[in-house]
Motif scaffolding. Structure first.
Motif, short mmCIF file in Angstrom:
data_model
loop_
_atom_site.label_atom_id
_atom_site.label_comp_id
_atom_site.label_asym_id
_atom_site.label_seq_id
_atom_site.Cartn_x
_atom_site.Cartn_y
_atom_site.Cartn_z
N PHE A 75 32.34 24.12 28.87
CA PHE A 75 33.68 23.82 29.08
C PHE A 75 34.40 25.36 29.38
N GLY A 76 34.92 25.48 30.71
CA GLY A 76 35.55 26.94 31.08
C GLY A 76 35.29 27.27 32.40
N PRO A 77 36.06 27.62 33.07
CA PRO A 77 35.57 28.01 34.55
C PRO A 77 34.92 29.22 34.74
N GLY A 78 34.10 29.51 35.74
CA GLY A 78 33.54 30.69 36.11
C GLY A 78 34.32 31.86 36.50
N ALA A 79 33.67 32.85 36.58
CA ALA A 79 34.56 34.00 36.74
C ALA A 79 35.28 34.00 37.92
N TYR A 80 35.09 33.57 39.16
CA TYR A 80 35.75 33.47 40.50
C TYR A 80 36.99 32.74 40.16
N ALA A 81 36.99 31.43 39.51
CA ALA A 81 38.19 30.50 39.32
C ALA A 81 39.17 31.31 38.21
N ALA A 82 38.21 32.19 37.29
CA ALA A 82 39.07 32.58 36.26
C ALA A 82 40.03 33.66 36.60
N GLN A 83 39.84 34.13 37.73
CA GLN A 83 40.76 35.21 38.39
C GLN A 83 42.26 34.56 38.17
N LEU A 84 42.50 33.42 38.20
CA LEU A 84 43.81 32.77 38.05
C LEU A 84 44.52 33.45 37.02
N GLU A 85 43.76 33.87 35.99
CA GLU A 85 44.56 34.32 34.97
C GLU A 85 44.23 35.93 35.03
N GLY A 86 43.03 36.31 35.15
CA GLY A 86 42.60 37.79 35.24
C GLY A 86 43.39 38.59 36.39
N SER A 87 43.81 37.88 37.32
CA SER A 87 44.58 38.70 38.36
C SER A 87 45.86 38.01 39.01
N LYS A 88 47.03 38.59 38.69
CA LYS A 88 48.34 37.78 38.97
C LYS A 88 48.19 37.86 40.70
N GLN A 89 47.65 39.17 41.24
CA GLN A 89 47.77 39.16 42.76
C GLN A 89 46.80 38.03 43.33
N PHE A 90 45.49 37.68 42.68
CA PHE A 90 44.73 36.69 43.14
C PHE A 90 45.50 35.15 43.11
#
Length: 421
Positions: free
Chosen positions: A90-105
């Motif tokens: 339960f939790g997104p992969g790294a690409y989709a987790a960029q929604l939190e990991g990168s404001k620019q993304f």
């Protein structure tokens, strides 16, 4: 089912508490957990940054589902490794987790999907950022581009404050976002996403500033309550249609479908909802009030999310209000001491409607001690905001912890609305 829950904070204690209520749960492990979680689960010193060790543990213990609580392991790709190993997560992969990991993304996704959000500019150079801020209207919002444990946002009311914010935030991630200040009422909104379908959970409101009256520096959160009066049924439908669903579709179109909980930090403006930021996990302390109100089986919802079976599911919620007060160590969010002894927990938990979740605790020769900045989440349910708040503070007052403090005005926004009391 045998479940491994990654994390050690109040959010994870609330998830563990709710998972424990499922009739389908046969074993619950927490890594690393805390003193409160140890009372309802088996805690293990497993390093979530070591994905090989996590996979080996899952195989040794025949784990059926891994629930990743905090954002850092998700941004680092733990969910990807687990899925590659054939382990449900339960939790997104790294690409989709960029929604939190990168404001620019996130801003790129918003532009692509037509999601309403604040106008912004992205910078990696301090001089360029300062030049932009010098010509920007006030107040101006300065954000570190990467993870900052809830402390990477500064709302600058003056030019000098904006320049100081740039100097302090740029080193955190090497880049930052400067954006317009949105006028309105903040709210948090949560949805489960199984890759293609999004199912609404509930709204909440939290309190980021450390002091009463929303004064002092931002923190990871000093309290929360749910439901959020500003998130009406009509507003929730708009949030899903205008913000959550377009984002989910954009990631699916990019070939990186989102799976897990999607947390939208919003400003409810005169023109409708606008996205402030996304998080790829439950909020903390919003999770605590959501779990207190959730009447559905959390484990069943999480498994359906991981397996892409959310279509047609509708989580059930109590009509009660839930409210949580964060008790923190004196000095937080600055420097603070660890090891102070906490008493009165049994008396606090005896207050009607109250559950005390542990956020940063440990055991020292049997004594409960503070092991972090945010230490306890005193959570209460009631048939109104007023009753939930009265119960929560009654429990707070029974806790014997001279080194701790809390805000005394949680839910002040809701209490300004006569219809919610």
């Amino acid at each position: 089912m045998r479940v491994l829950l990654i994390g050690s904070g109040g959010r994870e204690h609330a998830l563990a508490w709710k998972l424990r209520q499922s009739a389908d749960l046969s074993a619950l492990f927490c890594a690393p957990g805390n003193a409160g979680m140890a009372e309802i689960a088996t805690c293990t010193a497993l390093d979530s940054a070591d994905s090989d060790a996590v996979i080996a543990f899952c195989r040794d213990e025949a784990i059926d589902l891994v629930v990743v609580g905090p954002e850092a392991p998700l941004v680092a790709g733990l969910a990807d490794r687990l899925m590659e190993a054939g382990i449900r997560v339960f939790g997104p992969g790294a690409y989709a987790a960029q929604l939190e990991g990168s404001k620019q993304f996130t801003k790129e996704i918003c532009r692509e999907a037509g999601v309403p959000t604040a106008a912004h500019a992205h910078f990696t150079d301090a001089a360029a950022a300062k030049s932009h801020a010098a010509d920007h209207g006030l107040p101006v919002v300065i954000k570190a581009d990467g993870l900052a444990a809830g402390k990477g946002v500064i709302i600058a009311e003056s030019r000098d404050a904006a320049m100081a914010a740039i100097d302090s935030l740029l080193p955190l991630s090497g880049s930052l976002v400067i954006e317009e200040f949105l006028d309105g009422e903040e709210a948090s909104f949560f949805a489960l996403v199984d890759g293609g379908h999004a199912v609404a959970l509930a709204g909440a409101q939290d309190h980021k500033r450390v002091g009463d009256g929303d004064t002092g520096p931002n923190t990871g959160g000093m309290g929360a309550y749910s439901p959020a009066p500003v998130v009406t049924e009509t507003m929730a439908a708009r949030i899903m249609a205008e913000i959550i669903e377009p984002t989910v579709q954009a990631l699916k179109d990019r070939g990186h479908p989102y799976r897990g909980v999607l947390y939208a930090g919003l400003m409810i403006t005169a023109d409708g909802p606008k996205l402030i930021e996304y998080n790829c996990r439950f909020g903390d302390p919003e999770c605590q009030v959501l779990m207190a109100r959730l009447d559905s089986d959390l484990l069943a919802l999480m498994v359906a999310t991981a397996e892409g079976r959310l279509a047609g599911m509708a989580p059930r919620w109590s009509a009660d209000t839930a409210l949580t007060v964060v008790m923190a160590t004196t000095g937080y969010p600055g420097a603070y001491a660890k090891g102070s002894v906490i008493g009165g927990m049994e008396d606090a938990g005896a207050v009607e409607g109250v559950t005390v979740f542990h956020a940063g605790t440990a055991r020292d020769n049997g004594a409960l001690t503070a092991a972090g900045g945010r230490v306890l989440n005193v959570t209460a349910r009631g048939d109104s905001v007023e009753q939930a708040r009265e119960r929560a503070y009654a429990a707070v007052d029974r806790i014997d912890w001279p080194e701790g403090f809390c805000r005394r005005d949680i839910a002040w926004r809701a209490l300004k609305r006569p219809e919610t009391t």
